[in-house]
Design a protein around this motif. Structure first.
Motif: not given
Length: 159
Positions: A21, A30-31, A34, A38
């Motif tokens: 991502p 939020e990142y 992700q 992953y």
């Protein structure tokens, strides 16, 4: 005949070509969520150096600079905590400019540091900074400031 259980278990190697991502307009949290997903899918430890590189490569440029300054060798969770702490700066700046940056329950020194940080960006003159600082002090500290001579420089006033 139905397949065996092992036919339905996902295998990380099947997902190795999934691109990592990127942050785009997401918050650091939020990142990072992700990135954790992953890593889970690929069965990679969060402190894997390749994962850190992918995390870094997907960050916004400003966050990349902050990560470099903070240190790449630290644990990924520690890096994310740091990025989250410093990314609140723009929000504080807006609050400062529009009268919403208040002392509340912070110590006067913590509040003063926050005001100083915002002032470095806003570049107010001494009187403007003094006004903004005093305006948003807690009521008790405003009374104390009046007792301690308002003419003192701010750094002396907070001592």
């Amino acid at each position: 005949m139905r397949g065996s259980f092992s036919d339905y278990v996902f295998k990380p190697e099947e997902f190795k070509d999934i691109p990592p991502p990127i942050q785009l307009d997401k918050s650091v949290d939020e990142y990072f969520n992700q990135i954790k997903l992953y890593a889970t899918v690929l069965d990679i430890d969060l402190d894997n150096q390749d994962l850190k590189k992918k995390f870094f490569n997907g960050l916004l440029l400003e966050n990349k600079k902050d990560m470099i300054q903070f240190g790449f060798k630290k644990l990924l969770n520690v890096i994310v905590d740091h990025l989250n702490r410093i990314s609140s700066g723009p929000a504080n700046m807006q609050k400062f400019q529009f009268g919403g940056l208040r002392q509340d329950s912070e110590s006067i020194i913590e509040y003063y540091r926050k005001v100083e940080k915002c002032d470095k960006l806003a570049k107010y003159n001494g009187e403007q900074l003094r006004y903004f600082f005093l305006r948003e002090l807690s009521p008790d500290n405003q009374i104390e400031a009046r007792r301690c001579e308002l003419e003192l420089p701010l750094d002396k006033l907070i001592e």
